[in-house]
Design a protein around this motif. Structure first.
Motif, PDB file in Angstrom:
ATOM      1  N   GLY A 198       4.285  17.514   2.134  1.00 30.64           N
ATOM      2  CA  GLY A 198       5.234  16.793   2.966  1.00 30.64           C
ATOM      3  C   GLY A 198       4.935  15.318   3.118  1.00 30.64           C
ATOM      4  O   GLY A 198       5.786  14.559   3.548  1.00 30.64           O
ATOM      5  N   GLN A 199       3.732  14.887   2.791  1.00 31.60           N
ATOM      6  CA  GLN A 199       3.352  13.490   2.978  1.00 31.60           C
ATOM      7  C   GLN A 199       2.887  12.885   1.662  1.00 31.60           C
ATOM      8  O   GLN A 199       2.185  13.540   0.889  1.00 31.60           O
ATOM      9  N   PRO A 200       3.244  11.632   1.419  1.00 26.05           N
ATOM     10  CA  PRO A 200       2.694  10.949   0.240  1.00 26.05           C
ATOM     11  C   PRO A 200       1.169  10.896   0.340  1.00 26.05           C
ATOM     12  O   PRO A 200       0.614  10.742   1.427  1.00 26.05           O
ATOM     13  N   HIS A 201       0.501  11.057  -0.792  1.00 24.49           N
ATOM     14  CA  HIS A 201      -0.953  11.053  -0.805  1.00 24.49           C
ATOM     15  C   HIS A 201      -1.466  10.601  -2.163  1.00 24.49           C
ATOM     16  O   HIS A 201      -0.717  10.489  -3.117  1.00 24.49           O
ATOM     17  N   THR A 204       0.651   6.291   6.004  1.00 22.18           N
ATOM     18  CA  THR A 204       0.386   5.851   7.373  1.00 22.18           C
ATOM     19  C   THR A 204       0.358   4.336   7.505  1.00 22.18           C
ATOM     20  O   THR A 204       0.112   3.822   8.593  1.00 22.18           O
ATOM     21  N   PHE A 205       0.598   3.624   6.397  1.00 20.27           N
ATOM     22  CA  PHE A 205       0.509   2.161   6.439  1.00 20.27           C
ATOM     23  C   PHE A 205       1.593   1.526   5.576  1.00 20.27           C
ATOM     24  O   PHE A 205       1.465   1.482   4.362  1.00 20.27           O
ATOM     25  N   ASN A 206       2.663   1.059   6.188  1.00 20.33           N
ATOM     26  CA  ASN A 206       3.668   0.257   5.488  1.00 20.33           C
ATOM     27  C   ASN A 206       4.052   0.843   4.126  1.00 20.33           C
ATOM     28  O   ASN A 206       4.118   0.139   3.133  1.00 20.33           O
ATOM     29  N   PHE A 207       4.289   2.152   4.101  1.00 19.99           N
ATOM     30  CA  PHE A 207       4.556   2.824   2.831  1.00 19.99           C
ATOM     31  C   PHE A 207       5.952   2.492   2.310  1.00 19.99           C
ATOM     32  O   PHE A 207       6.916   2.544   3.056  1.00 19.99           O
ATOM     33  N   PRO A 208       6.076   2.177   1.018  1.00 20.42           N
ATOM     34  CA  PRO A 208       7.382   1.797   0.451  1.00 20.42           C
ATOM     35  C   PRO A 208       8.247   3.004   0.094  1.00 20.42           C
ATOM     36  O   PRO A 208       8.477   3.306  -1.077  1.00 20.42           O
ATOM     37  N   TYR A 209       8.736   3.715   1.098  1.00 23.98           N
ATOM     38  CA  TYR A 209       9.542   4.914   0.852  1.00 23.98           C
ATOM     39  C   TYR A 209      10.741   4.634  -0.045  1.00 23.98           C
ATOM     40  O   TYR A 209      11.150   5.486  -0.827  1.00 23.98           O
ATOM     41  N   GLN A 210      11.296   3.436   0.032  1.00 21.15           N
ATOM     42  CA  GLN A 210      12.471   3.111  -0.779  1.00 21.15           C
ATOM     43  C   GLN A 210      12.144   3.055  -2.278  1.00 21.15           C
ATOM     44  O   GLN A 210      13.037   3.084  -3.100  1.00 21.15           O
ATOM     45  N   SER A 211      10.875   3.009  -2.627  1.00 15.96           N
ATOM     46  CA  SER A 211      10.465   2.912  -4.030  1.00 15.96           C
ATOM     47  C   SER A 211      10.092   4.248  -4.646  1.00 15.96           C
ATOM     48  O   SER A 211       9.758   4.318  -5.828  1.00 15.96           O
ATOM     49  N   LEU A 262      -6.266   6.303   1.025  1.00 15.97           N
ATOM     50  CA  LEU A 262      -6.008   7.697   0.661  1.00 15.97           C
ATOM     51  C   LEU A 262      -4.925   8.353   1.511  1.00 15.97           C
ATOM     52  O   LEU A 262      -4.546   9.488   1.268  1.00 15.97           O
ATOM     53  N   ALA A 263      -4.419   7.659   2.488  1.00 21.00           N
ATOM     54  CA  ALA A 263      -3.313   8.147   3.318  1.00 21.00           C
ATOM     55  C   ALA A 263      -2.263   7.043   3.390  1.00 21.00           C
ATOM     56  O   ALA A 263      -1.967   6.514   4.457  1.00 21.00           O
ATOM     57  N   PRO A 264      -1.684   6.675   2.242  1.00 22.66           N
ATOM     58  CA  PRO A 264      -0.791   5.515   2.193  1.00 22.66           C
ATOM     59  C   PRO A 264       0.457   5.647   3.054  1.00 22.66           C
ATOM     60  O   PRO A 264       1.027   4.640   3.458  1.00 22.66           O
TER      61      PRO A 264
END
Length: 123
Positions: free
Chosen positions: A50-53, A111-118, A107-109
């Protein structure tokens, strides 16, 4: 293990002229992908990632010159689609923490300004 050895033979040409120097490190994981169901609020609920990693930190899978030192291969044993769990990636050019392995969120990107649109699917 036969599958792993067969994959090595298939991937060796991608590794270039130094294939005889490549060590097969067999880290094998298995997951059962589940088709998402509709939750009580109409949301999709699934048991997949469920989370980017990141599987590895930049410093553990790249050489000093920036070239890759690890080749990961994902082999689904069932058909994967956008609905049941295909792999998604973020191009490194769009990932602000890609090379910043000293950042505490590397390692937990997500949680920090993650570029979901990309995010791009690899169905």
């Amino acid at each position: 293990w036969r599958m792993c050895e067969g994959l090595f033979d298939v991937m060796a040409p991608l590794l270039g002229d130094s294939v005889e120097d490549v060590e097969l490190e067999a880290s094998i994981y298995g997951w059962a992908l589940e088709k998402p169901t509709v939750g009580p609020l109409g949301e999709k609920v699934g048991g997949n990632f469920g989370q980017p990693h990141r599987d590895q930190g930049y410093n553990t899978c790249h050489l000093a010159d920036g070239s890759s030192s690890i080749l990961s291969v994902w082999v689904p044993t069932v058909d994967t689609t956008l609905d049941n769990g295909c792999m998604y990636v973020v191009p490194k050019e769009c990932d602000p923490l890609f090379e910043d392995y000293s950042h505490d969120k590397h390692l937990a990107p997500h949680t920090f300004n993650f570029p979901y649109q990309s995010i791009r699917p690899l169905p």
